[in-house]
Design a protein around this motif. Structure first.
Motif, PDB file in Angstrom:
ATOM      1  N   THR A   2      -5.979  24.859   0.990  1.00 42.73           N
ATOM      2  CA  THR A   2      -5.404  23.905   0.007  1.00 42.73           C
ATOM      3  C   THR A   2      -6.123  22.439   0.316  1.00 42.73           C
ATOM      4  O   THR A   2      -6.244  22.068   1.262  1.00 42.73           O
ATOM      5  CB  THR A   2      -3.991  23.478  -0.083  1.00 42.73           C
ATOM      6  OG1 THR A   2      -3.461  23.372   1.339  1.00 42.73           O
ATOM      7  CG2 THR A   2      -3.338  24.855  -0.478  1.00 42.73           C
ATOM      8  N   SER A   3      -6.519  21.876  -0.718  1.00 43.16           N
ATOM      9  CA  SER A   3      -7.363  20.622  -0.680  1.00 43.16           C
ATOM     10  C   SER A   3      -6.264  19.473  -1.109  1.00 43.16           C
ATOM     11  O   SER A   3      -5.887  19.739  -2.390  1.00 43.16           O
ATOM     12  CB  SER A   3      -8.502  20.765  -1.246  1.00 43.16           C
ATOM     13  OG  SER A   3      -8.993  19.385  -1.418  1.00 43.16           O
ATOM     14  N   THR A   4      -6.029  18.576  -0.655  1.00 44.00           N
ATOM     15  CA  THR A   4      -5.171  17.436  -1.366  1.00 44.00           C
ATOM     16  C   THR A   4      -6.101  16.307  -1.519  1.00 44.00           C
ATOM     17  O   THR A   4      -6.902  15.879  -0.377  1.00 44.00           O
ATOM     18  CB  THR A   4      -4.024  16.964  -0.110  1.00 44.00           C
ATOM     19  OG1 THR A   4      -4.551  16.697   0.931  1.00 44.00           O
ATOM     20  CG2 THR A   4      -3.165  18.068  -0.294  1.00 44.00           C
ATOM     21  N   THR A   5      -6.191  15.827  -2.953  1.00 46.67           N
ATOM     22  CA  THR A   5      -6.825  14.581  -2.916  1.00 46.67           C
ATOM     23  C   THR A   5      -6.181  13.455  -2.878  1.00 46.67           C
ATOM     24  O   THR A   5      -4.970  13.384  -3.230  1.00 46.67           O
ATOM     25  CB  THR A   5      -7.452  14.655  -4.603  1.00 46.67           C
ATOM     26  OG1 THR A   5      -7.982  15.940  -4.812  1.00 46.67           O
ATOM     27  CG2 THR A   5      -8.048  13.609  -5.022  1.00 46.67           C
ATOM     28  N   PRO A   6      -6.671  12.560  -2.166  1.00 46.52           N
ATOM     29  CA  PRO A   6      -5.893  11.188  -1.541  1.00 46.52           C
ATOM     30  C   PRO A   6      -5.908  10.480  -3.063  1.00 46.52           C
ATOM     31  O   PRO A   6      -6.555  10.431  -3.927  1.00 46.52           O
ATOM     32  CB  PRO A   6      -6.797  10.577  -0.800  1.00 46.52           C
ATOM     33  CG  PRO A   6      -8.209  11.257  -1.020  1.00 46.52           C
ATOM     34  CD  PRO A   6      -8.079  12.695  -1.427  1.00 46.52           C
ATOM     35  N   THR A   7      -4.487   9.879  -2.976  1.00 46.69           N
ATOM     36  CA  THR A   7      -4.288   8.928  -4.125  1.00 46.69           C
ATOM     37  C   THR A   7      -4.967   7.789  -4.128  1.00 46.69           C
ATOM     38  O   THR A   7      -5.336   7.059  -2.917  1.00 46.69           O
ATOM     39  CB  THR A   7      -2.810   8.469  -3.858  1.00 46.69           C
ATOM     40  OG1 THR A   7      -1.865   9.419  -3.625  1.00 46.69           O
ATOM     41  CG2 THR A   7      -2.260   7.336  -5.193  1.00 46.69           C
ATOM     42  N   PRO A   8      -5.705   7.527  -5.003  1.00 48.10           N
ATOM     43  CA  PRO A   8      -6.709   6.244  -5.190  1.00 48.10           C
ATOM     44  C   PRO A   8      -6.011   5.003  -5.138  1.00 48.10           C
ATOM     45  O   PRO A   8      -4.953   4.847  -5.199  1.00 48.10           O
ATOM     46  CB  PRO A   8      -7.333   6.399  -6.484  1.00 48.10           C
ATOM     47  CG  PRO A   8      -6.301   7.179  -7.380  1.00 48.10           C
ATOM     48  CD  PRO A   8      -5.656   7.833  -6.518  1.00 48.10           C
ATOM     49  N   PRO A   9      -6.686   4.103  -4.482  1.00 47.96           N
ATOM     50  CA  PRO A   9      -5.994   2.737  -4.047  1.00 47.96           C
ATOM     51  C   PRO A   9      -5.713   1.964  -5.537  1.00 47.96           C
ATOM     52  O   PRO A   9      -6.457   2.255  -6.649  1.00 47.96           O
ATOM     53  CB  PRO A   9      -6.911   2.010  -3.263  1.00 47.96           C
ATOM     54  CG  PRO A   9      -8.151   2.547  -3.736  1.00 47.96           C
ATOM     55  CD  PRO A   9      -8.012   4.023  -4.032  1.00 47.96           C
ATOM     56  N   PRO A  10      -4.809   1.208  -5.491  1.00 50.25           N
ATOM     57  CA  PRO A  10      -4.322   0.464  -6.809  1.00 50.25           C
ATOM     58  C   PRO A  10      -5.483  -0.297  -7.145  1.00 50.25           C
ATOM     59  O   PRO A  10      -6.187  -0.761  -6.319  1.00 50.25           O
ATOM     60  CB  PRO A  10      -3.183  -0.347  -6.651  1.00 50.25           C
ATOM     61  CG  PRO A  10      -2.703  -0.030  -5.172  1.00 50.25           C
ATOM     62  CD  PRO A  10      -3.642   0.732  -4.319  1.00 50.25           C
TER      63      PRO A  10
ATOM     64  N   GLU B 109       9.179  -6.838  -1.428  1.00 50.56           N
ATOM     65  CA  GLU B 109       9.832  -6.255  -2.684  1.00 50.56           C
ATOM     66  C   GLU B 109      10.513  -4.991  -2.408  1.00 50.56           C
ATOM     67  O   GLU B 109      11.134  -4.242  -3.069  1.00 50.56           O
ATOM     68  CB  GLU B 109       9.074  -6.241  -3.734  1.00 50.56           C
ATOM     69  CG  GLU B 109       8.402  -7.203  -4.084  1.00 50.56           C
ATOM     70  CD  GLU B 109       9.094  -8.587  -4.503  1.00 50.56           C
ATOM     71  OE1 GLU B 109      10.425  -8.510  -4.384  1.00 50.56           O
ATOM     72  OE2 GLU B 109       8.772  -9.597  -4.979  1.00 50.56           O
ATOM     73  N   GLU B 110      10.372  -4.352  -1.162  1.00 52.89           N
ATOM     74  CA  GLU B 110      11.086  -3.177  -0.516  1.00 52.89           C
ATOM     75  C   GLU B 110      10.626  -2.065  -1.517  1.00 52.89           C
ATOM     76  O   GLU B 110      11.480  -1.120  -2.001  1.00 52.89           O
ATOM     77  CB  GLU B 110      12.515  -3.430  -0.406  1.00 52.89           C
ATOM     78  CG  GLU B 110      12.927  -4.279   0.681  1.00 52.89           C
ATOM     79  CD  GLU B 110      14.347  -4.561   0.924  1.00 52.89           C
ATOM     80  OE1 GLU B 110      14.988  -3.335   0.594  1.00 52.89           O
ATOM     81  OE2 GLU B 110      14.776  -5.356   1.210  1.00 52.89           O
TER      82      GLU B 110
ATOM     83  N   VAL C 162      -2.730  -8.636   0.774  1.00 51.69           N
ATOM     84  CA  VAL C 162      -1.600  -9.221   0.061  1.00 51.69           C
ATOM     85  C   VAL C 162      -0.704  -8.509  -0.803  1.00 51.69           C
ATOM     86  O   VAL C 162       0.447  -8.328  -0.791  1.00 51.69           O
ATOM     87  CB  VAL C 162      -2.201 -10.178  -1.005  1.00 51.69           C
ATOM     88  CG1 VAL C 162      -1.357 -10.444  -2.296  1.00 51.69           C
ATOM     89  CG2 VAL C 162      -2.902 -11.549  -0.621  1.00 51.69           C
ATOM     90  N   LEU C 163      -1.528  -7.009  -1.042  1.00 48.86           N
ATOM     91  CA  LEU C 163      -0.724  -5.905  -1.943  1.00 48.86           C
ATOM     92  C   LEU C 163       0.499  -5.544  -0.696  1.00 48.86           C
ATOM     93  O   LEU C 163       1.612  -5.095  -1.379  1.00 48.86           O
ATOM     94  CB  LEU C 163      -1.756  -4.912  -2.253  1.00 48.86           C
ATOM     95  CG  LEU C 163      -1.099  -3.896  -3.005  1.00 48.86           C
ATOM     96  CD1 LEU C 163      -0.413  -4.044  -4.330  1.00 48.86           C
ATOM     97  CD2 LEU C 163      -2.077  -2.876  -3.318  1.00 48.86           C
ATOM     98  N   THR C 164      -0.029  -5.263   0.385  1.00 53.18           N
ATOM     99  CA  THR C 164       0.874  -4.536   1.356  1.00 53.18           C
ATOM    100  C   THR C 164       1.872  -5.619   1.629  1.00 53.18           C
ATOM    101  O   THR C 164       3.184  -5.014   1.723  1.00 53.18           O
ATOM    102  CB  THR C 164      -0.051  -4.310   2.610  1.00 53.18           C
ATOM    103  OG1 THR C 164      -0.937  -3.255   2.425  1.00 53.18           O
ATOM    104  CG2 THR C 164       0.901  -3.745   3.799  1.00 53.18           C
ATOM    105  N   ALA C 165       1.778  -6.787   1.802  1.00 57.35           N
ATOM    106  CA  ALA C 165       2.728  -7.764   1.945  1.00 57.35           C
ATOM    107  C   ALA C 165       3.896  -7.898   0.908  1.00 57.35           C
ATOM    108  O   ALA C 165       4.954  -8.019   1.206  1.00 57.35           O
ATOM    109  CB  ALA C 165       2.249  -9.118   2.405  1.00 57.35           C
TER     110      ALA C 165
END
Length: 150
Positions: free
Chosen positions: A3-11, A90-91, A82-85
């Protein structure tokens, strides 16, 4: 069987619509955004209302509502951090129904020229939304800086 999982694209590197403690001049802006943005300008979000929280507001989607805030664009080299922070503040955890906030893509309107811009907005998560609608204190006028609870 493999099975191959496609990574979720970054926002998408969208600007952020901020309406509470992340607005310019507010405490969390100084901690998380100062020096990391390329633009900050007044904007408004239709289809949402504000509720007063414990030291910060919650936006809740609601037809006919209006929230005033700022459109903040992170500098490209700072975007990921910034996105990660902001997600951490915002939990927000993607796909977790217990997240305090959800990060969603919405159209906001820049006050300066009326242009419509796609932006990330943190709105109250599902369980928080239910609680606020049942017993929350709404902020008249949709502007946390000039808040007058209803």
């Amino acid at each position: 069987m493999t099975t191959s999982t496609t990574p979720t694209p970054p926002p998408a590197p969208l600007p952020f619509f901020v309406y509470g403690t992340l607005r310019p001049g507010e405490g969390n802006h100084g901690l998380l955004l100062r020096g990391r943005t390329r633009s900050e300008e007044p904007a408004r979000l239709s289809g949402a209302v504000l509720y007063d929280g414990p030291g910060y507001p919650y936006a809740v989607e609601e037809p006919g509502g209006l929230v005033r805030g700022d459109l903040v664009a992170a500098r490209p080299e700072e975007y990921g951090e910034v996105l990660t922070a902001l997600d951490r503040l915002e939990e927000y955890v993607a796909g977790d129904p217990h997240s305090l906030y959800e990060r969603i893509e919405r159209e906001v309107v820049r006050e300066s020229d009326g242009a419509v811009v796609r932006a990330w907005v943190y709105v109250a998560g599902p369980s928080v939304t239910r609680r606020l609608r049942a017993e929350g204190t709404r902020i008249q006028g949709g502007d946390w800086r000039t808040r007058n609870p209803v």
